[in-house]
Design a protein around this motif. Structure first.
Motif, PDB file in Angstrom:
ATOM      1  N   UNK A   1      63.328   5.779  -8.201  1.00 36.63           N
ATOM      2  CA  UNK A   1      63.265   4.297  -7.308  1.00 36.63           C
ATOM      3  C   UNK A   1      62.827   3.023  -7.914  1.00 36.63           C
ATOM      4  N   UNK A   2      61.805   3.328  -8.797  1.00 42.47           N
ATOM      5  CA  UNK A   2      61.158   2.095  -9.281  1.00 42.47           C
ATOM      6  C   UNK A   2      62.139   1.400 -10.281  1.00 42.47           C
ATOM      7  N   UNK A   3      62.903   2.331 -10.937  1.00 35.76           N
ATOM      8  CA  UNK A   3      63.840   1.987 -11.925  1.00 35.76           C
ATOM      9  C   UNK A   3      64.822   1.037 -11.328  1.00 35.76           C
ATOM     10  N   UNK A   4      65.321   1.276 -10.069  1.00 37.38           N
ATOM     11  CA  UNK A   4      66.478   0.715  -9.491  1.00 37.38           C
ATOM     12  C   UNK A   4      65.918  -0.763  -9.155  1.00 37.38           C
ATOM     13  N   UNK A   5      64.895  -0.738  -8.646  1.00 38.92           N
ATOM     14  CA  UNK A   5      64.127  -2.083  -8.186  1.00 38.92           C
ATOM     15  C   UNK A   5      63.881  -2.989  -9.351  1.00 38.92           C
ATOM     16  N   UNK A   6      63.427  -2.265 -10.726  1.00 40.52           N
ATOM     17  CA  UNK A   6      63.628  -3.179 -11.882  1.00 40.52           C
ATOM     18  C   UNK A   6      64.692  -3.582 -12.425  1.00 40.52           C
ATOM     19  N   UNK A   7      65.872  -2.794 -12.147  1.00 42.82           N
ATOM     20  CA  UNK A   7      67.092  -3.459 -12.684  1.00 42.82           C
ATOM     21  C   UNK A   7      67.679  -4.324 -11.663  1.00 42.82           C
ATOM     22  N   UNK A   8      67.359  -4.246 -10.602  1.00 40.43           N
ATOM     23  CA  UNK A   8      67.993  -5.397  -9.762  1.00 40.43           C
ATOM     24  C   UNK A   8      66.905  -6.715  -9.892  1.00 40.43           C
ATOM     25  N   UNK A   9      65.838  -6.712  -9.931  1.00 36.86           N
ATOM     26  CA  UNK A   9      64.981  -7.906 -10.449  1.00 36.86           C
ATOM     27  C   UNK A   9      65.352  -8.328 -11.822  1.00 36.86           C
ATOM     28  N   UNK A  10      65.877  -7.435 -12.725  1.00 36.83           N
ATOM     29  CA  UNK A  10      66.410  -8.162 -13.906  1.00 36.83           C
ATOM     30  C   UNK A  10      67.796  -8.620 -13.714  1.00 36.83           C
ATOM     31  N   UNK A  11      68.729  -8.098 -13.055  1.00 34.72           N
ATOM     32  CA  UNK A  11      69.952  -8.686 -12.625  1.00 34.72           C
ATOM     33  C   UNK A  11      69.781 -10.065 -11.931  1.00 34.72           C
ATOM     34  N   UNK A  12      69.120 -10.101 -10.973  1.00 36.82           N
ATOM     35  CA  UNK A  12      68.768 -11.241 -10.207  1.00 36.82           C
ATOM     36  C   UNK A  12      68.363 -12.404 -10.896  1.00 36.82           C
ATOM     37  N   UNK A  13      67.418 -11.936 -12.229  1.00 35.23           N
ATOM     38  CA  UNK A  13      66.634 -12.800 -12.975  1.00 35.23           C
ATOM     39  C   UNK A  13      67.599 -13.459 -14.192  1.00 35.23           C
ATOM     40  N   UNK A  14      68.768 -12.700 -14.390  1.00 45.32           N
ATOM     41  CA  UNK A  14      69.612 -12.915 -15.387  1.00 45.32           C
ATOM     42  C   UNK A  14      70.783 -13.957 -14.885  1.00 45.32           C
ATOM     43  N   UNK A  15      71.065 -13.543 -13.362  1.00 46.89           N
ATOM     44  CA  UNK A  15      72.193 -14.469 -12.778  1.00 46.89           C
ATOM     45  C   UNK A  15      71.258 -15.857 -12.617  1.00 46.89           C
ATOM     46  N   UNK A  16      69.926 -15.855 -12.031  1.00 53.55           N
ATOM     47  CA  UNK A  16      69.310 -17.218 -12.162  1.00 53.55           C
ATOM     48  C   UNK A  16      69.351 -17.915 -13.408  1.00 53.55           C
ATOM     49  N   UNK A  17      69.087 -17.239 -14.458  1.00 54.59           N
ATOM     50  CA  UNK A  17      69.064 -17.765 -15.697  1.00 54.59           C
ATOM     51  C   UNK A  17      70.473 -18.606 -16.283  1.00 54.59           C
ATOM     52  N   UNK A  18      71.441 -17.865 -15.786  1.00 57.16           N
ATOM     53  CA  UNK A  18      72.490 -18.164 -16.240  1.00 57.16           C
ATOM     54  C   UNK A  18      73.266 -19.487 -15.437  1.00 57.16           C
ATOM     55  N   UNK A  19      72.778 -19.420 -13.966  1.00 57.00           N
ATOM     56  CA  UNK A  19      72.990 -20.649 -13.103  1.00 57.00           C
ATOM     57  C   UNK A  19      72.393 -21.654 -13.378  1.00 57.00           C
ATOM     58  N   UNK A  20      71.119 -21.551 -14.112  1.00 56.64           N
ATOM     59  CA  UNK A  20      70.272 -22.865 -14.544  1.00 56.64           C
ATOM     60  C   UNK A  20      70.969 -23.264 -15.876  1.00 56.64           C
ATOM     61  N   UNK A  21      71.562 -22.380 -16.646  1.00 58.21           N
ATOM     62  CA  UNK A  21      72.032 -22.964 -17.840  1.00 58.21           C
ATOM     63  C   UNK A  21      73.413 -23.961 -17.572  1.00 58.21           C
ATOM     64  N   UNK A  22      74.356 -23.029 -16.613  1.00 61.46           N
ATOM     65  CA  UNK A  22      75.476 -23.712 -15.999  1.00 61.46           C
ATOM     66  C   UNK A  22      75.153 -25.061 -15.440  1.00 61.46           C
TER      67      UNK A  22
END
Length: 57
Positions: A1-22
């Motif tokens: 279960x912890x792995x799922x939350x970690x991947x969700x956090x990584x995905x949200x962080x990556x999307x946030x980073x991509x949005x900031x770059x754009x």
């Protein structure tokens, strides 16, 4: 279960980073175009002043 939350956090962080770059790229394009327009307007203003000065003389 912890792995799922970690991947969700990584995905949200990556999307946030991509949005900031754009957003940064869009802001840079807007800044460049405004600066270019300002410089053109200054050239036009200088040319108009020269024409007015020539007409007076």
């Amino acid at each position: 279960m912890l792995t799922v939350f970690w991947w969700v956090a990584v995905t949200i962080s990556a999307l946030f980073f991509i949005a900031m770059v754009v957003i940064f790229i869009c802001q840079w394009i807007v800044y460049f175009r405004v600066e270019q327009t300002t410089l053109r307007q200054q050239k036009i203003t200088k040319a108009e002043r020269r024409e007015r000065k020539e007409v007076k003389d």
